[in-house]
Design a protein around this motif. Sequence first.
Motif, PDB file in Angstrom:
ATOM      1  N   GLN A 221       0.835  -1.193   0.000  1.00 64.49           N
ATOM      2  CA  GLN A 221       0.000   0.000   0.000  1.00 64.49           C
ATOM      3  C   GLN A 221       0.875   1.251   0.000  1.00 64.49           C
ATOM      4  O   GLN A 221       2.004   1.231   0.498  1.00 64.49           O
ATOM      5  N   PRO A 222       0.372   2.383  -0.543  1.00 68.64           N
ATOM      6  CA  PRO A 222       1.178   3.602  -0.607  1.00 68.64           C
ATOM      7  C   PRO A 222       1.752   4.043   0.735  1.00 68.64           C
ATOM      8  O   PRO A 222       2.874   4.560   0.789  1.00 68.64           O
ATOM      9  N   ASP A 223       1.009   3.840   1.836  1.00 66.14           N
ATOM     10  CA  ASP A 223       1.472   4.304   3.138  1.00 66.14           C
ATOM     11  C   ASP A 223       2.563   3.424   3.742  1.00 66.14           C
ATOM     12  O   ASP A 223       3.207   3.817   4.719  1.00 66.14           O
ATOM     13  N   THR A 224       2.773   2.225   3.194  1.00 70.39           N
ATOM     14  CA  THR A 224       3.789   1.316   3.741  1.00 70.39           C
ATOM     15  C   THR A 224       4.874   0.968   2.725  1.00 70.39           C
ATOM     16  O   THR A 224       5.808   0.242   3.045  1.00 70.39           O
ATOM     17  N   LYS A 254       6.927   5.264   0.357  1.00 71.92           N
ATOM     18  CA  LYS A 254       5.549   5.775   0.406  1.00 71.92           C
ATOM     19  C   LYS A 254       5.233   6.407  -0.948  1.00 71.92           C
ATOM     20  O   LYS A 254       5.287   5.754  -1.977  1.00 71.92           O
ATOM     21  N   ARG A 255       4.975   7.743  -0.976  1.00 69.88           N
ATOM     22  CA  ARG A 255       4.628   8.401  -2.240  1.00 69.88           C
ATOM     23  C   ARG A 255       5.807   9.220  -2.786  1.00 69.88           C
ATOM     24  O   ARG A 255       5.608  10.173  -3.532  1.00 69.88           O
ATOM     25  N   ASN A 279       4.302  12.917  -0.777  1.00 70.82           N
ATOM     26  CA  ASN A 279       3.881  12.540   0.567  1.00 70.82           C
ATOM     27  C   ASN A 279       3.158  13.676   1.282  1.00 70.82           C
ATOM     28  O   ASN A 279       2.265  13.439   2.091  1.00 70.82           O
TER      29      ASN A 279
END
Length: 361
Positions: A221-224, A254-255, A279
Amino acid sequence: RLVIENLLFFSDATTRLDASGSIAGLSTEPRYDLRIRQLSTGYESLKSYTRNVNLPPALKNFGRVDLSGRVLGTLADLTANNLEIVTQSATRFSGDLRATGLPDVDKTVFDLKISDLTTTSADLEGFSEKPLPPLLDSLGLVRFAGNYKGTIRDFDIDGQFVTGAGGGETDLALHFNDDFSFARYRGKLVMDNFDLGKVLGDTSQLGAVSLNLLLNGEGFQPDTLNTTLKGVVNKIVFRDYEYRNLQVDGRFVKRLFEGRVAIQDDNLAFNLQGKVNLNDSLPDLDVTVSIDTLNLKNLKLSEQNIGLSGSIVAKFTGKNLDNLRGRAVLTDFILSRDKNRYFDKKIVLEAQQPGGGKRIL
């Protein structure tokens, strides 16, 4: 030693055994040498016969299970050759298996030579405490042939796969946490005409992708996400245009992406080196871009015949004129529209936000 000849055993409405062979060491540790022509059972019956084995409740999804093959060894070191498993659901298996460590399923090491493994996300629902990612539903029927070695959470897997969204091959080492919500991974991923839009739920923008990438990192996932990528996207369809020969060599945290991206397409050719950070609420870019070809109309990004080439060195933060801060230098800049052409050797663009609602461009 117990010798079995053409045993035909019925226990309840779901359990049936047709087998021959022998079982030694009945008073200590049973050692099996069985040729199972048919073993039919269900979750509840299997649970009553294997009280020392921690069976996942999600096995209920399979309904009745039919099994055949040659079984050798003890429960702690078990081999099954020419193993065929058919369930009432979509899940099927054929191949060879060796399991060391039963009855503790979580710690058992499995060595599988898979001729065919077929399943769906619905069949796998419940093996994890948390719901599976919704994007797995879009894969439909998944088929895999190859090799698997390791525990259910820490394993190496290599082979070919086919899904409702496309196919490919993989050679990966994966390590999942207890509830399968997070993983570390390392290896190779190849996709061939994989329908990325279908999987991500955006078929209006995205289409098929073919790629060959080396991965080393963790998180999905983007957050991890924290991973390095290196390889080539042979093709990717965006807004009905098929981009070709996209090369990537960098790291996603992340991003944030830091590294190099280059493409050699008939209507888009560039080389980008630097950092793109999404981010925070305002994008932060620090990049050097060399553009050889950019044809917006052919890329279906504009109705006007606009072209662009040149070099750009940019470092700025923001997403519109109201919050843009930074500096960009364009050299050997060429802008064309139809038969008109504009050239400038050097252009310097600066944006400042001194405060008090003022901005300087």
